[in-house]
Design an enzyme around this catalytic site. Structure first.
Site: not given
Ligand code: BGP
Length: 468
Positions: A17, A158, A296, A373
């Site tokens: 990312q 995740e 997260n 997260e």
């Molecule tokens: C979590 C992941 C991240 C990130 C985040 C936000 O699920 O570990 O990699 O992407 O979510 O999600 P999104 O980008 O779908 O809004």
């Protein structure tokens, strides 16, 4: 109430990312490359060009009081084909990155797998193929021996999101839909892969710590007085949360969890994964050794009884109110009145973080917990002449969630740190570039960084260890 003195105030990233440079220095292809090319919606390059600009991001991190960073190693930078030949330029890159983290006083928490299985392995079945698990263990061992400078390892990011989006909602490659049996088999395979890596780490006798990161969305019955809603919530909770927590923290799947997953498979006419005694022993051994768990947390879910066919509409554009989530054999997500949502329909419910932390502490006896997260995706853009984003919404969101973390610490849960997702704006897997989470704004045309108001606010919290 203050945060402990050694509390980690971190920012989170993930290789695919943020790094960009997806074809540079011998990096191998991953499952997302072909998928994104076929979809034609977004490119993973240059993302926010962390591969070349990490010194600037770490300088900013230090300047803004951030003393931890979640980064992931891109498996296919080390083993371009997933196993076999090693790419020295990829190996070097992470040595340089970790050295820069150290120089800036920013502790790296390093994830081995953040949704980026090498393409060849995914084409051979991904996590569902035991040789993928063998290759993952080989790659993990290599990293443990190669990078003694890393003190905190995370096995898999995740597993829930990975399996569910690969095989139920179809929003992750290979894009299959409604295959609950396969998703549960992949969940089990990831629990096992994680456990084998933890056991390998233990065998090497290394001095650092190892953990796993789960996406834990707290599931509530839409109407707690309706038995049908209570059961729907239990089914979803087993599928998205309990199977992982049982497998990685308790070290054994409870009969209740297995029964609920069996019910989902039966309702969909799909086989339920079988767990052997040897596999149970591997899970139990790893759970007894696990140092920490990462959570997260972005939202909670409110689940209603539902007996129809699966229907999932993913809101990947920020068109508020467009998402639908009804799963055959589980239930239907419905927003309780009065709960705010983001433009991507994620309910904002800070209490869900407290409830989930309490579950980790009291039911699963988690040793140390990191919030690995948490954050809010917003549509943001710098207008000509502006140099910062006044993201009060993000400050409010993070502040309310940190307050719940403090409440959990007060209630006895050993929460050691908080990583804002994300350190800077970056690529979002299914949403592209208009869903920004960063403390630092990234102009994707020029790659300039601009600290947002939330970065200054976060620095104050990190310095004072208190929420004002
Ligand atoms: C979590 C992941 C991240 C990130 C985040 C936000 O699920 O570990 O990699 O992407 O979510 O999600 P999104 O980008 O779908 O809004």
């Amino acid at each position: 109430m203050r945060f402990p003195d050694d509390f980690v105030f971190g920012g989170a990233t993930a290789a695919y990312q943020c790094e960009g440079a997806s074809k540079e220095d011998g990096k191998g292809r991953i499952l997302w490359d072909g998928f994104l090319e076929r979809e034609g919606r977004f490119s993973p390059d240059p993302a926010c060009d962390f591969y070349h600009r990490y010194p600037e991001d770490l300088r900013l991190a230090q300047e803004y009081g951030i003393n931890g960073i979640r980064v992931s190693i891109a498996w296919s930078r080390i083993f371009p084909a997933g196993s076999g030949a090693v790419e020295p330029r990829g190996v070097r890159f992470y040595h340089d990155l970790f050295a820069e983290c150290r120089r800036r006083g920013v502790e790296p928490f390093v994830t081995l797998h953040h949704f980026d299985t090498p393409e060849d392995l995914q084409n051979d079945g991904g996590w569902l193929n035991p040789s993928n698990v063998d290759a993952f263990v080989e790659y993990a061992r290599f990293c443990f021996e190669e990078y003694p400078e890393v003190r905190y390892w995370i096995t898999i990011n995740e597993p829930t999101s990975m399996s569910e989006q690969q095989y139920v909602s179809g929003t992750f490659p290979p894009g299959e839909k409604n295959n609950f049996g396969k998703a549960i088999a992949a969940e089990h395979a990831m629990n096992l892969a994680h456990a084998r890596v933890v056991n390998a780490y233990e065998e090497l006798g290394l001095p650092g710590e190892i953990g796993v990161v789960h996406a834990l969305q707290t599931v509530y019955p839409y109407d707690p007085d309706k038995p049908g809603d209570v059961h729907a919530a239990a089914l979803l909770d087993a599928f998205e949360n309990r199977f992982y927590l049982d497998g990685t923290l308790a070290g054994e799947y409870s009969p209740e969890t297995l029964a609920l997953l069996g019910e989902i498979c039966e309702a969909n006419g799909q086989p339920m994964v079988e767990v052997s005694d040897d596999e149970r022993a591997v899970l139990a051994k790893a759970a007894s050794r696990l140092d920490f768990v990462g959570i997260n947390y972005y939202f909670s879910k409110f689940e209603r009884e539902y007996h129809g066919k699966s229907e999932v509409i993913h809101n990947g554009t920020g068109a508020k109110g467009s998402s639908v989530n009804r799963l055959q054999g589980i239930g239907e997500e419905r927003l309780r009145p009065g709960i705010e949502t983001t433009d991507w329909d994620w309910p904002i419910y800070p209490q869900g973080l407290y409830d989930q932390l309490m579950r980790l502490g009291t039911e699963y006896h988690a040793r140390k917990v990191y919030i690995t997260e948490n954050g809010i995706g917003l549509k943001e853009s710098l207008r000509p002449g502006e140099t910062t984003i006044d993201d009060q919404k993000r400050i409010g969101y993070i502040s309310e969630h940190l307050a719940e973390a403090l409440r959990a610490i007060e209630s006895g849960v050993d929460v050691r740190g908080y990583f804002a997702w994300s350190l800077m704006d970056m690529f979002s897997w299914t949403n592209g570039y208009n869903k920004r989470y960063g403390l630092f704004y990234v102009d994707f045309d020029t790659q300039e960084r601009h600290p947002k108001a939330s970065a200054s606010w976060f620095r104050r919290v990190a310095q004072t260890k208190a929420l004002s």
